[in-house]
Scaffold this motif. Structure first.
Motif, mmCIF file in Angstrom:
data_model
loop_
_atom_site.group_PDB
_atom_site.id
_atom_site.type_symbol
_atom_site.label_atom_id
_atom_site.label_comp_id
_atom_site.label_asym_id
_atom_site.label_seq_id
_atom_site.Cartn_x
_atom_site.Cartn_y
_atom_site.Cartn_z
ATOM 1 N N HIS A 17 0.821 -1.225 0.000
ATOM 2 C CA HIS A 17 0.000 0.000 0.000
ATOM 3 C C HIS A 17 0.846 1.262 0.000
ATOM 4 O O HIS A 17 0.396 2.308 -0.471
ATOM 5 C CB HIS A 17 -0.935 0.002 1.204
ATOM 6 C CG HIS A 17 -0.248 0.012 2.540
ATOM 7 N ND1 HIS A 17 0.334 1.127 3.081
ATOM 8 C CD2 HIS A 17 -0.051 -0.988 3.447
ATOM 9 C CE1 HIS A 17 0.859 0.836 4.253
ATOM 10 N NE2 HIS A 17 0.645 -0.442 4.508
ATOM 11 N N ALA A 18 2.070 1.197 0.513
ATOM 12 C CA ALA A 18 2.919 2.395 0.556
ATOM 13 C C ALA A 18 3.320 2.862 -0.836
ATOM 14 O O ALA A 18 3.669 4.031 -1.024
ATOM 15 C CB ALA A 18 4.173 2.122 1.392
ATOM 16 N N HIS A 19 3.251 1.969 -1.810
ATOM 17 C CA HIS A 19 3.612 2.316 -3.185
ATOM 18 C C HIS A 19 2.346 2.714 -3.929
ATOM 19 O O HIS A 19 1.712 1.909 -4.609
ATOM 20 C CB HIS A 19 4.297 1.137 -3.882
ATOM 21 C CG HIS A 19 5.563 0.719 -3.225
ATOM 22 N ND1 HIS A 19 6.339 -0.329 -3.694
ATOM 23 C CD2 HIS A 19 6.211 1.208 -2.130
ATOM 24 C CE1 HIS A 19 7.403 -0.464 -2.913
ATOM 25 N NE2 HIS A 19 7.339 0.451 -1.960
ATOM 26 N N ASN A 20 1.970 3.971 -3.763
ATOM 27 C CA ASN A 20 0.740 4.448 -4.384
ATOM 28 C C ASN A 20 1.039 5.695 -5.196
ATOM 29 O O ASN A 20 2.189 6.105 -5.338
ATOM 30 C CB ASN A 20 -0.328 4.712 -3.313
ATOM 31 C CG ASN A 20 0.110 5.759 -2.296
ATOM 32 O OD1 ASN A 20 0.080 6.952 -2.574
ATOM 33 N ND2 ASN A 20 0.532 5.315 -1.105
ATOM 34 N N LEU A 21 0.021 6.311 -5.748
ATOM 35 C CA LEU A 21 0.201 7.437 -6.663
ATOM 36 C C LEU A 21 0.718 8.695 -5.972
ATOM 37 O O LEU A 21 1.290 9.571 -6.608
ATOM 38 C CB LEU A 21 -1.130 7.721 -7.364
ATOM 39 C CG LEU A 21 -1.101 8.593 -8.617
ATOM 40 C CD1 LEU A 21 -0.295 7.914 -9.711
ATOM 41 C CD2 LEU A 21 -2.524 8.866 -9.101
ATOM 42 N N HIS A 22 0.545 8.778 -4.671
ATOM 43 C CA HIS A 22 0.976 9.958 -3.906
ATOM 44 C C HIS A 22 2.431 9.805 -3.482
ATOM 45 O O HIS A 22 2.937 8.692 -3.367
ATOM 46 C CB HIS A 22 0.087 10.111 -2.673
ATOM 47 C CG HIS A 22 0.027 11.502 -2.129
ATOM 48 N ND1 HIS A 22 1.084 12.105 -1.501
ATOM 49 C CD2 HIS A 22 -0.989 12.415 -2.112
ATOM 50 C CE1 HIS A 22 0.744 13.317 -1.109
ATOM 51 N NE2 HIS A 22 -0.509 13.544 -1.471
ATOM 52 N N PHE A 23 3.101 10.920 -3.217
ATOM 53 C CA PHE A 23 4.463 10.850 -2.680
ATOM 54 C C PHE A 23 4.449 10.542 -1.185
ATOM 55 O O PHE A 23 5.477 10.200 -0.603
ATOM 56 C CB PHE A 23 5.241 12.150 -2.946
ATOM 57 C CG PHE A 23 4.512 13.403 -2.575
ATOM 58 C CD1 PHE A 23 4.509 13.859 -1.262
ATOM 59 C CD2 PHE A 23 3.836 14.141 -3.531
ATOM 60 C CE1 PHE A 23 3.848 15.012 -0.915
ATOM 61 C CE2 PHE A 23 3.176 15.312 -3.188
ATOM 62 C CZ PHE A 23 3.171 15.752 -1.882
#
Length: 390
Positions: free
Chosen positions: A60-66
């Motif tokens: 989940h940490a690898h998402n579209l947001h920084f």
């Protein structure tokens, strides 16, 4: 003249548009994203839905947001809570949760307002920047970020080309008009490929018509949580990679590090359950030749270990073309401006991912600098940080 033009509006291009506007303070009227599709992430959403993906392979940490916690925070809101499903290990989010979170970010930060519809057709250096030619006119900008991949270039094995050209019942999951839900009914479907896309596609088709699908792979399941080791995010792992000045060797390191043709443990378990329950079959073999004529209903697949398979619906899940993305317009720019390339044609870059002054790349084009994760969500974040700090 713009300050930034991002060529490509998929995961990579959309992420850096968010990063530059929200983290680096670039004004919305000074940045645009050039993409042929009307909405952000169009190809990603089509591909992920077509394969029957239920959970992302990335955490989940690898998402579209920084912000790595953005998706988890969204999952606790009124809009996200009904979709808040994760699978272990690593808290991988459900696909519909990821899509909803991405749509929320695009709306919240008005990322769709940054988009220009069109394709890059040429690149010219001008005083103080670059001019990008499109079918809708030229765009002048101080900086260009090329954030394209091979997602519109599926890999058709050599043996499959005569079938495709002759109009045989063959499809590739990554071709533009493939729609798994609209496939005609079949007597026996054959899915070719050894990775997560092939396994998920075969399982999805088998759920539609149980007992009528075969998965043909060249090897037994290769089980890995991710398509490359998470250590490749760490600068300590990347240090010896960057100390290697032989770019052919860097490519070899990337090839070795990426777990091509692999599946995460939960997908491997789903396949095992499906095979044991008769939902589908699996053959481990290689294709030596194929035969089909318009007057026969089924394609005959000849196998290396003897015997053959017959299918009236052949579906390829064989990945993407490995050639450098961009095509003729980028190849011309390489020649015109002497842009440095490795033996495989991919860019040789500075640590801040500039290929020339004011010209940056990310995604597959940045692999020889970012490393094996360059194509992934985390690779987009790593690339955006380097470009934004340049």
């Amino acid at each position: 003249m713009l300050d930034w033009l991002i060529v490509g509006g998929g995961i990579q291009g959309t992420h850096i548009s968010l990063y530059l506007t929200r983290r680096k303070g670039v004004a919305a009227d000074r940045i645009r994203v050039l993409d042929p599709h009307l909405v952000p992430l169009a190809i990603w959403e089509r591909h992920s839905s077509n394969t029957g993906m239920e959970y992302l392979r990335s955490p989940h940490a690898h998402n579209l947001h920084f912000d790595p916690f953005s998706l988890v925070t969204f999952a606790r809101t009124r809009a996200g809570a009904p979709l808040a499903r994760f699978t272990e290990p690593f808290g991988r989010p459900a696909l519909d949760l990821f899509h909803a979170h991405s749509a929320h970010l695009i709306e919240q930060y008005h990322l769709d307002a940054l988009r220009l519809t069109g394709r890059a057709e040429g690149l010219t250096r001008i005083p103080y920047g670059w001019r990008v030619a499109t079918e809708n006119g030229d765009i002048e900008t101080r900086r260009v970020v090329i954030a394209i991949g091979n997602t519109e270039n599926p890999n058709w094995p050599q043996w499959s080309l005569p079938l495709r050209d002759a109009g045989a019942p063959i499809s590739h999951v990554f071709e533009a008009d493939f729609d798994r839900a609209q496939l005609p009914a079949w007597e026996h479907a054959l899915v070719v490929g050894g990775g997560i896309t092939a396994v998920q596609t075969a399982l999805s088709l088998a759920m539609t018509q149980p007992g009528t699908v075969t998965l043909l792979t060249r090897h037994a399941e290769r089980v890995h949580n991710f398509d490359s080791d998470p250590a490749w995010i760490d600068s300590r792992q990347l240090l010896p990679f960057h100390q290697t000045n032989d770019y052919a060797q860097r490519r070899a390191i990337i090839r070795e590090a990426r777990h091509r043709g692999s599946v995460p443990p939960d997908v491997a378990r789903d396949l095992k359950t499906g095979l044991e329950g008769g939902l589908l079959e699996q053959r481990i073999d290689d294709i030596t030749s194929v035969s089909w004529t318009p007057d026969q209903p089924a394609i005959e697949i000849h196998l290396a270990h003897g015997g053959s398979l017959h299918t009236d619906r052949l579906v390829l899940a064989t990945g993407f073309d490995s050639a450098r993305p961009g095509g003729e317009w980028l190849a011309k720019a390489v020649v015109d401006y002497g842009l440095p390339t490795a033996p495989d044609g991919y860019p040789i870059l500075s640590p801040t991912l500039d290929w020339a002054h004011g010209l940056y790349v990310m995604g597959p084009l940045a692999e020889l600098e970012v490393g094996p994760t360059a194509r992934n969500f985390i690779g987009a974040r790593l690339a955006a940080e380097r470009i934004g700090d340049s």
